[in-house]
Design a protein around this motif. Sequence first.
Motif, PDB file in Angstrom:
ATOM      1  N   LEU A  26       1.163  -1.307  -0.475  1.00 32.08           N
ATOM      2  CA  LEU A  26       0.102  -0.160  -0.255  1.00 32.08           C
ATOM      3  C   LEU A  26       0.474   1.286  -0.243  1.00 32.08           C
ATOM      4  O   LEU A  26       0.546   2.338  -1.374  1.00 32.08           O
ATOM      5  CB  LEU A  26      -1.096   0.026   1.359  1.00 32.08           C
ATOM      6  CG  LEU A  26      -2.099  -0.671   0.652  1.00 32.08           C
ATOM      7  CD1 LEU A  26      -2.616  -1.154   2.758  1.00 32.08           C
ATOM      8  CD2 LEU A  26      -3.171  -0.381   0.067  1.00 32.08           C
ATOM      9  N   ASP A  62       1.499   4.515  -3.362  1.00 31.40           N
ATOM     10  CA  ASP A  62       0.566   5.682  -2.612  1.00 31.40           C
ATOM     11  C   ASP A  62       2.039   6.565  -3.294  1.00 31.40           C
ATOM     12  O   ASP A  62       1.699   7.799  -3.989  1.00 31.40           O
ATOM     13  CB  ASP A  62       0.716   5.449  -1.368  1.00 31.40           C
ATOM     14  CG  ASP A  62       1.050   6.988  -0.567  1.00 31.40           C
ATOM     15  OD1 ASP A  62      -0.070   8.191  -1.682  1.00 31.40           O
ATOM     16  OD2 ASP A  62       0.715   7.608   0.577  1.00 31.40           O
ATOM     17  N   ARG A  93      -7.582   8.481  -7.088  1.00 30.42           N
ATOM     18  CA  ARG A  93      -8.942   9.025  -6.260  1.00 30.42           C
ATOM     19  C   ARG A  93      -9.373   7.862  -7.789  1.00 30.42           C
ATOM     20  O   ARG A  93     -10.562   7.120  -7.418  1.00 30.42           O
ATOM     21  CB  ARG A  93      -9.125  10.396  -6.593  1.00 30.42           C
ATOM     22  CG  ARG A  93     -11.156  10.249  -6.494  1.00 30.42           C
ATOM     23  CD  ARG A  93     -11.644  11.737  -6.346  1.00 30.42           C
ATOM     24  NE  ARG A  93     -11.080  11.941  -5.458  1.00 30.42           N
ATOM     25  CZ  ARG A  93     -11.807  11.735  -3.918  1.00 30.42           C
ATOM     26  NH1 ARG A  93     -13.016  11.498  -4.135  1.00 30.42           N
ATOM     27  NH2 ARG A  93     -11.333  12.341  -2.639  1.00 30.42           N
ATOM     28  N   LEU A 141      -8.607   4.170  -7.174  1.00 31.33           N
ATOM     29  CA  LEU A 141      -9.006   3.372  -6.064  1.00 31.33           C
ATOM     30  C   LEU A 141     -10.095   3.994  -5.626  1.00 31.33           C
ATOM     31  O   LEU A 141     -11.012   3.458  -4.723  1.00 31.33           O
ATOM     32  CB  LEU A 141      -8.340   3.612  -4.596  1.00 31.33           C
ATOM     33  CG  LEU A 141      -6.265   2.762  -4.871  1.00 31.33           C
ATOM     34  CD1 LEU A 141      -5.711   3.158  -3.654  1.00 31.33           C
ATOM     35  CD2 LEU A 141      -6.709   1.634  -4.928  1.00 31.33           C
ATOM     36  N   TRP A 149     -10.641   6.287  -3.397  1.00 31.53           N
ATOM     37  CA  TRP A 149     -10.472   7.042  -2.706  1.00 31.53           C
ATOM     38  C   TRP A 149      -9.788   8.742  -2.200  1.00 31.53           C
ATOM     39  O   TRP A 149      -8.738   8.374  -3.312  1.00 31.53           O
ATOM     40  CB  TRP A 149     -10.050   6.282  -1.322  1.00 31.53           C
ATOM     41  CG  TRP A 149     -10.745   5.086  -0.796  1.00 31.53           C
ATOM     42  CD1 TRP A 149     -12.245   4.967  -1.073  1.00 31.53           C
ATOM     43  CD2 TRP A 149     -10.256   4.112   0.010  1.00 31.53           C
ATOM     44  NE1 TRP A 149     -12.109   4.116   0.076  1.00 31.53           N
ATOM     45  CE2 TRP A 149     -11.415   3.208   0.605  1.00 31.53           C
ATOM     46  CE3 TRP A 149      -8.999   3.855   0.606  1.00 31.53           C
ATOM     47  CZ2 TRP A 149     -11.049   2.515   0.960  1.00 31.53           C
ATOM     48  CZ3 TRP A 149      -8.494   2.784   1.145  1.00 31.53           C
ATOM     49  CH2 TRP A 149     -10.156   2.090   1.644  1.00 31.53           C
ATOM     50  N   ARG A 169      -6.342  11.096  -1.343  1.00 33.82           N
ATOM     51  CA  ARG A 169      -5.353  10.049  -0.929  1.00 33.82           C
ATOM     52  C   ARG A 169      -5.231  10.242   0.650  1.00 33.82           C
ATOM     53  O   ARG A 169      -4.750   9.030   0.949  1.00 33.82           O
ATOM     54  CB  ARG A 169      -3.644  11.110  -1.811  1.00 33.82           C
ATOM     55  CG  ARG A 169      -2.354  10.590  -1.738  1.00 33.82           C
ATOM     56  CD  ARG A 169      -0.882  11.037  -1.378  1.00 33.82           C
ATOM     57  NE  ARG A 169      -1.127  11.041  -3.456  1.00 33.82           N
ATOM     58  CZ  ARG A 169      -0.779  10.485  -4.191  1.00 33.82           C
ATOM     59  NH1 ARG A 169      -1.075   9.038  -3.415  1.00 33.82           N
ATOM     60  NH2 ARG A 169      -1.178  10.570  -5.670  1.00 33.82           N
ATOM     61  N   GLU A 207      -8.380   9.576   2.744  1.00 34.42           N
ATOM     62  CA  GLU A 207      -8.453   8.638   2.890  1.00 34.42           C
ATOM     63  C   GLU A 207      -7.543   7.508   2.676  1.00 34.42           C
ATOM     64  O   GLU A 207      -7.801   6.455   3.894  1.00 34.42           O
ATOM     65  CB  GLU A 207      -9.546   8.532   1.861  1.00 34.42           C
ATOM     66  CG  GLU A 207     -10.712  10.002   2.626  1.00 34.42           C
ATOM     67  CD  GLU A 207     -11.894   9.479   1.552  1.00 34.42           C
ATOM     68  OE1 GLU A 207     -13.013   9.496   1.845  1.00 34.42           O
ATOM     69  OE2 GLU A 207     -11.266   8.718   0.057  1.00 34.42           O
ATOM     70  N   PHE A 208      -6.964   7.049   1.400  1.00 36.83           N
ATOM     71  CA  PHE A 208      -5.931   5.626   1.930  1.00 36.83           C
ATOM     72  C   PHE A 208      -5.210   5.905   2.585  1.00 36.83           C
ATOM     73  O   PHE A 208      -4.955   5.152   2.628  1.00 36.83           O
ATOM     74  CB  PHE A 208      -5.590   6.128   0.090  1.00 36.83           C
ATOM     75  CG  PHE A 208      -4.921   5.027  -0.648  1.00 36.83           C
ATOM     76  CD1 PHE A 208      -4.606   3.635  -0.326  1.00 36.83           C
ATOM     77  CD2 PHE A 208      -3.168   5.125  -0.323  1.00 36.83           C
ATOM     78  CE1 PHE A 208      -4.381   2.817  -0.938  1.00 36.83           C
ATOM     79  CE2 PHE A 208      -1.934   4.218  -0.605  1.00 36.83           C
ATOM     80  CZ  PHE A 208      -2.847   2.791  -1.295  1.00 36.83           C
ATOM     81  N   ARG A 209      -4.293   6.937   3.033  1.00 33.42           N
ATOM     82  CA  ARG A 209      -3.107   6.815   3.895  1.00 33.42           C
ATOM     83  C   ARG A 209      -3.773   6.698   5.529  1.00 33.42           C
ATOM     84  O   ARG A 209      -2.882   5.907   6.272  1.00 33.42           O
ATOM     85  CB  ARG A 209      -2.601   8.497   4.330  1.00 33.42           C
ATOM     86  CG  ARG A 209      -2.094   8.489   2.441  1.00 33.42           C
ATOM     87  CD  ARG A 209      -1.128   9.739   2.746  1.00 33.42           C
ATOM     88  NE  ARG A 209      -0.550   9.991   1.523  1.00 33.42           N
ATOM     89  CZ  ARG A 209       0.124  10.968   1.182  1.00 33.42           C
ATOM     90  NH1 ARG A 209       0.111  12.060   1.436  1.00 33.42           N
ATOM     91  NH2 ARG A 209       1.672  10.902   0.266  1.00 33.42           N
ATOM     92  N   THR A 263      -4.199   2.745   5.572  1.00 30.87           N
ATOM     93  CA  THR A 263      -3.345   2.636   5.119  1.00 30.87           C
ATOM     94  C   THR A 263      -2.037   2.194   6.820  1.00 30.87           C
ATOM     95  O   THR A 263      -1.831   1.605   7.682  1.00 30.87           O
ATOM     96  CB  THR A 263      -1.586   2.807   4.617  1.00 30.87           C
ATOM     97  OG1 THR A 263      -2.129   2.798   2.352  1.00 30.87           O
ATOM     98  CG2 THR A 263      -0.566   2.532   4.859  1.00 30.87           C
TER      99      THR A 263
END
Length: 73
Positions: free
Chosen positions: A24, A28, A38, A41, A43, A45, A47-49, A52
């Motif tokens: 993950l 990124d 976005r 995924l 999401w 960045r 939200e993704f972080r 993770t």
Amino acid sequence: MEHEDGDFVLRLSRSELVVIISALGWTDALVPSDEALRDYLGWSREEFRGFTSALADFCRSAPPEAPGRTQTA
């Protein structure tokens, strides 16, 4: 892997979870555009972080693996 009440339930060892968290992080780093991330995924960045980080925090707080535990498929 199981499917329960509309969710997938994965049984992962701590080391398997660490591999996923590392992947993950690479995702990124490899997707330079926030918009592309976005689109890929669904999401932001942030939200993704956050996801993770939550996985990493969970892995850090989980008890260590029992000696001799075998990995599950």
